[in-house]
Design a protein around this motif. Structure first.
Motif, PDB file in Angstrom:
ATOM      1  N   GLY A  11       0.991  -1.704   0.084  1.00 25.21           N
ATOM      2  CA  GLY A  11       0.205  -0.054  -0.114  1.00 25.21           C
ATOM      3  C   GLY A  11       0.580   1.176   0.077  1.00 25.21           C
ATOM      4  N   PRO A  12      -0.060   2.327   0.353  1.00 22.23           N
ATOM      5  CA  PRO A  12       1.480   3.083   0.004  1.00 22.23           C
ATOM      6  C   PRO A  12       1.563   3.898   1.305  1.00 22.23           C
ATOM      7  CG  PRO A  12      -1.527   3.887  -0.656  1.00 22.23           C
ATOM      8  CD  PRO A  12      -1.117   2.964  -0.114  1.00 22.23           C
ATOM      9  N   GLN A 311      -1.389  19.018  -4.859  1.00 22.85           N
ATOM     10  CA  GLN A 311      -0.134  18.647  -5.008  1.00 22.85           C
ATOM     11  C   GLN A 311       0.395  19.088  -3.480  1.00 22.85           C
ATOM     12  OE1 GLN A 311       2.189  22.190  -6.838  1.00 22.85           O
ATOM     13  NE2 GLN A 311       4.127  22.050  -4.536  1.00 22.85           N
ATOM     14  N   PHE A 312       1.363  17.533  -3.676  1.00 21.18           N
ATOM     15  CA  PHE A 312       1.757  17.707  -1.997  1.00 21.18           C
ATOM     16  C   PHE A 312       4.255  17.599  -2.234  1.00 21.18           C
ATOM     17  CE2 PHE A 312      -1.889  14.905  -2.754  1.00 21.18           C
ATOM     18  CZ  PHE A 312      -2.836  14.577  -1.638  1.00 21.18           C
ATOM     19  N   PRO A 313       4.234  17.682  -1.189  1.00 23.73           N
ATOM     20  CA  PRO A 313       5.569  17.843  -0.946  1.00 23.73           C
ATOM     21  C   PRO A 313       6.323  16.235  -0.947  1.00 23.73           C
ATOM     22  CG  PRO A 313       4.731  17.562   1.196  1.00 23.73           C
ATOM     23  CD  PRO A 313       3.522  17.792  -0.003  1.00 23.73           C
ATOM     24  N   ALA A 319       1.276   9.587   0.983  1.00 26.64           N
ATOM     25  CA  ALA A 319      -0.061  10.541   1.355  1.00 26.64           C
ATOM     26  C   ALA A 319      -0.957  10.822  -0.391  1.00 26.64           C
ATOM     27  CB  ALA A 319      -0.444  11.773   1.690  1.00 26.64           C
ATOM     28  N   ALA A 320       0.399  11.343  -0.913  1.00 28.71           N
ATOM     29  CA  ALA A 320      -0.429  11.642  -2.911  1.00 28.71           C
ATOM     30  C   ALA A 320      -1.050  10.282  -3.303  1.00 28.71           C
ATOM     31  CB  ALA A 320       0.805  11.835  -3.511  1.00 28.71           C
ATOM     32  N   LYS A 332      -5.140  15.425 -11.482  1.00 24.28           N
ATOM     33  CA  LYS A 332      -4.156  15.617 -11.909  1.00 24.28           C
ATOM     34  C   LYS A 332      -3.872  15.466  -9.935  1.00 24.28           C
ATOM     35  CE  LYS A 332      -0.778  14.716 -14.125  1.00 24.28           C
ATOM     36  NZ  LYS A 332      -0.711  13.619 -14.128  1.00 24.28           N
ATOM     37  N   VAL A 333      -2.183  14.629  -9.665  1.00 25.00           N
ATOM     38  CA  VAL A 333      -1.885  14.696  -8.587  1.00 25.00           C
ATOM     39  C   VAL A 333      -0.278  14.925  -8.555  1.00 25.00           C
ATOM     40  CG1 VAL A 333      -0.809  14.019  -6.448  1.00 25.00           C
ATOM     41  CG2 VAL A 333      -3.657  13.700  -7.096  1.00 25.00           C
ATOM     42  N   VAL A 334       0.751  16.484  -9.220  1.00 22.95           N
ATOM     43  CA  VAL A 334       1.720  16.441  -8.756  1.00 22.95           C
ATOM     44  C   VAL A 334       2.469  16.571  -7.522  1.00 22.95           C
ATOM     45  CG1 VAL A 334       1.842  17.466 -11.101  1.00 22.95           C
ATOM     46  CG2 VAL A 334       1.904  19.024  -8.632  1.00 22.95           C
TER      47      VAL A 334
END
Length: 337
Positions: A11-12, A311-313, A319-320, A332-334
């Motif tokens: 998983g993540p 946007q995630f760091p 978490a992204a 999208k997620v970047v």
């Protein structure tokens, strides 16, 4: 440098921030200081151990394949004029602060396009533009787009409309439907409704003026799509196949549902439907650069807008991935460095 690394299939939570040695550009390579890394759904599937026949990675590995950033250094034999240029590039292991790439890989980012926008176009822009070329979407075509609210789907809606097609977008829920309607879809159907396929056929309606003479006898019940772009797969993709017109084109390029649409090849041949798959959107370096330059130019001209849902760091890559898999985000997620 910092990077996000998959420690084991799962998983993540298997994504962890690690410190790795700074890469050094070899002969014919560039070193890119990453501003933003692209993410795509298949990266979450590979992380779980799926599709190993196509993505033969073994943990630990740094995931990701696309970045936008600034060239920081060059290797032997590379023009020093690259240093300081803003670029996008396909790379191996993009979830990192620094990456190397062959000098044949990067595409300069035009003025007026920020690096976050450029990163959002690395994969999805190239694939979307390439899909429309392969399926020969033309003015008057009726195009059904599944997964229209995703990172690539939102681009397909805009690019297909720019080609003069009538676009019917399939999305899930009121919020996602409203977005694709705002992006220019001629009609939107909600796939959470049981009769979505019937609604899609009704929305596809009669062909545009360039095809009307050829299909003057078509009835409303025979309305169908000249092109179906299936970015979802599974049962939804399979349900969309009958909506393809005889002699039309069906692209099964997406599998976020867990598998590509299992279309009956014999039935497709009988009806004269041309099938396209994920292999048709694997581009060589020169073709990828051409398509990248095209979508970046469209973005610079204000004709193409990638939808970035979050946007995630880099330190929150886990978490992204969880957000991507949750399917609640639009677009999208970047990752930002």
């Amino acid at each position: 440098m910092r990077a996000a690394q998959v420690k084991a299939f799962g998983g993540p939570e298997v994504l962890a921030t690690v410190e790795l040695p700074d890469p050094v550009p070899g002969p014919g390579e560039l070193l890119i200081e990453v501003a933003h890394a692209d993410t795509i759904f298949v990266e979450t599937q590979v992380r779980t151990g799926l599709f190993r026949a196509y993505f033969p990675v073994e943990p630990p590995y740094v995931p990701g394949g696309g970045v936008a950033g600034t060239v920081a250094a060059v290797g032997a034999g590379v023009d020093a004029g690259w240093v300081g240029r803003r670029v996008t590039s396909f790379v191996d292991g993009s979830y990192a602060e620094l990456v190397t790439a062959p000098v044949t890989a990067p595409t300069p980012v035009p003025d007026g396009v920020d690096l976050r926008t450029a990163a959002a176009l690395v994969h999805d822009g190239v694939t979307a533009a390439g899909l429309l070329e392969h399926t020969a979407v033309a003015p008057g075509d009726r195009v059904l787009i599944l997964g229209a609210s995703g990172g690539m789907g939102t681009l397909l809606v805009q690019l297909a409309r720019a080609r003069g097609a009538r676009v019917v977008a399939a999305a899930r829920g009121a919020r996602k439907s409203a977005l694709v309607r705002e992006l220019g879809a001629d009609a939107v159907v909600d796939v959470s409704e049981r009769d979505w396929a019937e609604r899609a056929r009704e929305a596809l309606g009669r062909p545009g003026p360039t095809r009307a003479a050829e299909t003057a006898t078509e009835t409303a019940t025979e309305a169908a799509a000249d092109v179906v772009l299936d970015g979802v797969g599974g049962e939804l993709g399979l349900a969309a196949f009958p909506l393809t017109a005889d002699g039309g084109r069906f692209s099964a390029h997406g599998a976020p549902s867990g598998g590509f649409a299992a279309v009956d090849v014999t039935e497709a041949e009988r009806r004269g439907v041309t099938l396209f798959g994920i292999g048709d959107v694997q581009f060589g370096a020169a073709e990828a650069r051409r398509l990248t330059a095209h979508v970046l130019a469209e973005a610079a001209a204000g004709r193409l807008r990638p939808v970035i849902g979050a946007q995630f760091p880099l330190t929150e890559a886990a978490a992204a991935h969880a957000a991507i898999e949750g399917r609640e985000l639009i677009g999208k997620v970047v990752l930002g460095m």
